[in-house]
Design a protein around this motif. Sequence first.
Motif, PDB file in Angstrom:
ATOM      1  N   THR A  52      45.856   0.262 -34.837  1.00  0.00           N
ATOM      2  CA  THR A  52      46.167   0.638 -36.225  1.00  0.00           C
ATOM      3  C   THR A  52      46.872   1.986 -36.179  1.00  0.00           C
ATOM      4  N   HIS A  53      47.092   2.570 -37.340  1.00  0.00           N
ATOM      5  CA  HIS A  53      47.798   3.854 -37.384  1.00  0.00           C
ATOM      6  C   HIS A  53      47.020   4.980 -36.714  1.00  0.00           C
ATOM      7  N   ASP A  54      45.688   4.846 -36.562  1.00  0.00           N
ATOM      8  CA  ASP A  54      44.901   5.899 -35.926  1.00  0.00           C
ATOM      9  C   ASP A  54      43.906   5.360 -34.896  1.00  0.00           C
ATOM     10  N   VAL A  55      44.140   4.166 -34.413  1.00  0.00           N
ATOM     11  CA  VAL A  55      43.267   3.547 -33.411  1.00  0.00           C
ATOM     12  C   VAL A  55      44.123   3.030 -32.264  1.00  0.00           C
ATOM     13  N   LYS A  56      43.716   3.362 -31.044  1.00  0.00           N
ATOM     14  CA  LYS A  56      44.400   2.885 -29.842  1.00  0.00           C
ATOM     15  C   LYS A  56      43.393   2.234 -28.906  1.00  0.00           C
ATOM     16  N   SER A  57      43.861   1.242 -28.155  1.00  0.00           N
ATOM     17  CA  SER A  57      43.080   0.665 -27.064  1.00  0.00           C
ATOM     18  C   SER A  57      43.668   1.156 -25.751  1.00  0.00           C
ATOM     19  N   PHE A  58      42.791   1.606 -24.867  1.00  0.00           N
ATOM     20  CA  PHE A  58      43.193   2.091 -23.554  1.00  0.00           C
ATOM     21  C   PHE A  58      42.706   1.083 -22.513  1.00  0.00           C
ATOM     22  N   VAL A  59      43.639   0.505 -21.787  1.00  0.00           N
ATOM     23  CA  VAL A  59      43.327  -0.555 -20.834  1.00  0.00           C
ATOM     24  C   VAL A  59      43.361   0.039 -19.426  1.00  0.00           C
ATOM     25  N   PHE A  60      42.266  -0.135 -18.686  1.00  0.00           N
ATOM     26  CA  PHE A  60      42.134   0.463 -17.362  1.00  0.00           C
ATOM     27  C   PHE A  60      41.947  -0.595 -16.284  1.00  0.00           C
ATOM     28  N   GLU A  61      42.354  -0.236 -15.069  1.00  0.00           N
ATOM     29  CA  GLU A  61      42.011  -0.964 -13.856  1.00  0.00           C
ATOM     30  C   GLU A  61      41.230  -0.033 -12.951  1.00  0.00           C
ATOM     31  N   ALA A  62      40.449  -0.606 -12.046  1.00  0.00           N
ATOM     32  CA  ALA A  62      39.751   0.206 -11.064  1.00  0.00           C
ATOM     33  C   ALA A  62      40.744   0.702 -10.026  1.00  0.00           C
ATOM     34  N   GLU A  63      40.641   1.965  -9.662  1.00  0.00           N
ATOM     35  CA  GLU A  63      41.591   2.550  -8.716  1.00  0.00           C
ATOM     36  C   GLU A  63      41.599   1.798  -7.389  1.00  0.00           C
ATOM     37  N   GLY A  64      40.431   1.264  -6.987  1.00  0.00           N
ATOM     38  CA  GLY A  64      40.354   0.561  -5.715  1.00  0.00           C
ATOM     39  C   GLY A  64      40.613  -0.927  -5.812  1.00  0.00           C
ATOM     40  N   GLY A  65      41.036  -1.407  -6.973  1.00  0.00           N
ATOM     41  CA  GLY A  65      41.360  -2.817  -7.131  1.00  0.00           C
ATOM     42  C   GLY A  65      40.161  -3.723  -7.332  1.00  0.00           C
ATOM     43  N   GLN A  66      38.984  -3.162  -7.650  1.00  0.00           N
ATOM     44  CA  GLN A  66      37.794  -3.989  -7.858  1.00  0.00           C
ATOM     45  C   GLN A  66      37.847  -4.681  -9.218  1.00  0.00           C
ATOM     46  N   VAL A  67      36.951  -5.642  -9.399  1.00  0.00           N
ATOM     47  CA  VAL A  67      36.821  -6.304 -10.696  1.00  0.00           C
ATOM     48  C   VAL A  67      35.640  -5.671 -11.445  1.00  0.00           C
ATOM     49  N   PHE A  68      35.619  -5.872 -12.752  1.00  0.00           N
ATOM     50  CA  PHE A  68      34.600  -5.252 -13.596  1.00  0.00           C
ATOM     51  C   PHE A  68      33.498  -6.244 -13.936  1.00  0.00           C
ATOM     52  N   ARG A  69      32.276  -5.778 -13.884  1.00  0.00           N
ATOM     53  CA  ARG A  69      31.117  -6.597 -14.206  1.00  0.00           C
ATOM     54  C   ARG A  69      30.267  -5.857 -15.228  1.00  0.00           C
ATOM     55  N   PHE A  70      30.073  -6.474 -16.387  1.00  0.00           N
ATOM     56  CA  PHE A  70      29.259  -5.876 -17.439  1.00  0.00           C
ATOM     57  C   PHE A  70      28.853  -6.972 -18.404  1.00  0.00           C
ATOM     58  N   VAL A  71      28.075  -6.617 -19.390  1.00  0.00           N
ATOM     59  CA  VAL A  71      27.628  -7.561 -20.404  1.00  0.00           C
ATOM     60  C   VAL A  71      28.274  -7.162 -21.733  1.00  0.00           C
ATOM     61  N   PRO A  72      28.809  -8.112 -22.518  1.00  0.00           N
ATOM     62  CA  PRO A  72      29.474  -7.735 -23.772  1.00  0.00           C
ATOM     63  C   PRO A  72      28.552  -6.946 -24.683  1.00  0.00           C
ATOM     64  N   GLY A  73      29.055  -5.802 -25.154  1.00  0.00           N
ATOM     65  CA  GLY A  73      28.271  -4.904 -25.993  1.00  0.00           C
ATOM     66  C   GLY A  73      27.930  -3.606 -25.298  1.00  0.00           C
ATOM     67  N   GLN A  74      28.089  -3.558 -23.958  1.00  0.00           N
ATOM     68  CA  GLN A  74      27.756  -2.342 -23.219  1.00  0.00           C
ATOM     69  C   GLN A  74      28.862  -1.292 -23.341  1.00  0.00           C
ATOM     70  N   PHE A  75      28.553  -0.078 -22.884  1.00  0.00           N
ATOM     71  CA  PHE A  75      29.500   1.032 -22.961  1.00  0.00           C
ATOM     72  C   PHE A  75      29.672   1.666 -21.587  1.00  0.00           C
ATOM     73  N   VAL A  76      30.743   2.440 -21.448  1.00  0.00           N
ATOM     74  CA  VAL A  76      30.952   3.258 -20.252  1.00  0.00           C
ATOM     75  C   VAL A  76      30.963   4.722 -20.683  1.00  0.00           C
ATOM     76  N   THR A  77      30.582   5.587 -19.764  1.00  0.00           N
ATOM     77  CA  THR A  77      30.598   7.029 -20.013  1.00  0.00           C
ATOM     78  C   THR A  77      31.784   7.631 -19.281  1.00  0.00           C
ATOM     79  N   LEU A  78      32.720   8.185 -20.033  1.00  0.00           N
ATOM     80  CA  LEU A  78      33.866   8.871 -19.434  1.00  0.00           C
ATOM     81  C   LEU A  78      33.504  10.322 -19.184  1.00  0.00           C
ATOM     82  N   GLN A  79      33.866  10.822 -18.023  1.00  0.00           N
ATOM     83  CA  GLN A  79      33.653  12.225 -17.683  1.00  0.00           C
ATOM     84  C   GLN A  79      35.021  12.879 -17.601  1.00  0.00           C
ATOM     85  N   LEU A  80      35.300  13.741 -18.568  1.00  0.00           N
ATOM     86  CA  LEU A  80      36.645  14.274 -18.758  1.00  0.00           C
ATOM     87  C   LEU A  80      36.644  15.791 -18.745  1.00  0.00           C
TER      88      LEU A  80
END
Length: 403
Positions: A52-80
């Motif tokens: 939207t005008h003020d919402v963006k989606s950021f799409v990431f890959e794992a740096e080492g080429g791994q696949v992602f495993r999680f359960v829908p509804g979970q979150f990740v913690t970004l350390q910035l």
Amino acid sequence: MTVARTGVLPRGDARTDGTVDDNGLVKPAWATECWSESDQTELVCRNVLDITHDVKSFVFEAEGGQVFRFVPGQFVTLQLEVGGQQISRCYTISSPPTRPNTLAITVKRVVGGPVSNWLHDHVRPGTRVSALAPLGAFTLSGAPAAKYLFLSAGSGITPVMSMTRTLFDLGSDADILFVHSARTPADIIFRRELEAMAAVMPNIRVVHICEGDYPSERWAGLRGRISTAVLQSLAPDLSERVTFTCGPAPYMGAVRRILEESGYDMRNYHEESFSFETLPTSGHSPQVSRDTDDTSAETVLEADADASSVSPDDAVTTYTVEFVKSGRTISCRTDESVLDAAFAAGFRPPSSCSQGMCGTCKTTMLSGAVDMQHNGGIRPKEVAQNKILICCSRPLSDLRIDG
């Protein structure tokens, strides 16, 4: 893979079984899982989508080429690092685990929000960010159902969008009623995608409620806010549905009141209300309200020492807590968390949510015993390794912590 009628993704089934095509778009079946060896990894931004005008989606890959495993509804913690400060923020994964090559978060720009503005202004394809492994108990896994009611408002749409995408990808025949509230038509997140899913799967019904018009679009759908009358008209079979809700605190308070007044069985109600964007970047651990569906866990951990039991009738006891790496020793009462005691002593270990959710304050307990009450921010295997979240751990003996 065998899929149950409800189409809920079984735990641990998020890895791909594909092979590499001519373009190298699909990772091989033997690709390792991200975070399988460490709870922290580097993610590389591959795409930034304007939602939207003020919402963006950021799409990431794992740096080492791994696949992602999680359960829908979970979150990740970004350390910035933002403005010279180390900041941790949790964002719900908006992509589904059924698409394991990438992981996406969807972020609304918040006025004055240090992290959301930094992400919008600085993250581009190629940007690297550090992320902790997915956590959270607001998931479909514990509540499989034949009928779902997803209620969301604003950016609270992200966890239920991950759930809906998962059910859609699995071809689930679960009856899904998705009701989203927004200020104007221009503020409806994932509007076109939701409409497209509903167009091809008759068991998915999407309803948007807008408070008003947008200058370039007059809203012809439901107006105002969620109410008892609106909900009963949309879901006359409300009692048969399992409900997942996420949005601002006032919105969820209204939803709870509506459901309770309707005689709904609140054992079938699940909500996610935590927001990190308003948390301070430093200072005392904030007090943030989070009222969830019985997801808090109470765990007593012991490591190389006997626990000292404290009954309610005993006087409050004080123990010493030694942070081995930093060389600091503090006093901590049995009625306060180790993190709060550290802040009171002028010591500021890494932390963010103070609610036992994000995992930022996770450390190893070398000796001692604690009463830890968390909200999904630590995994069972970590508990078995004597790791604790100091924001929600109270001492039961003198402690030595690797921090």
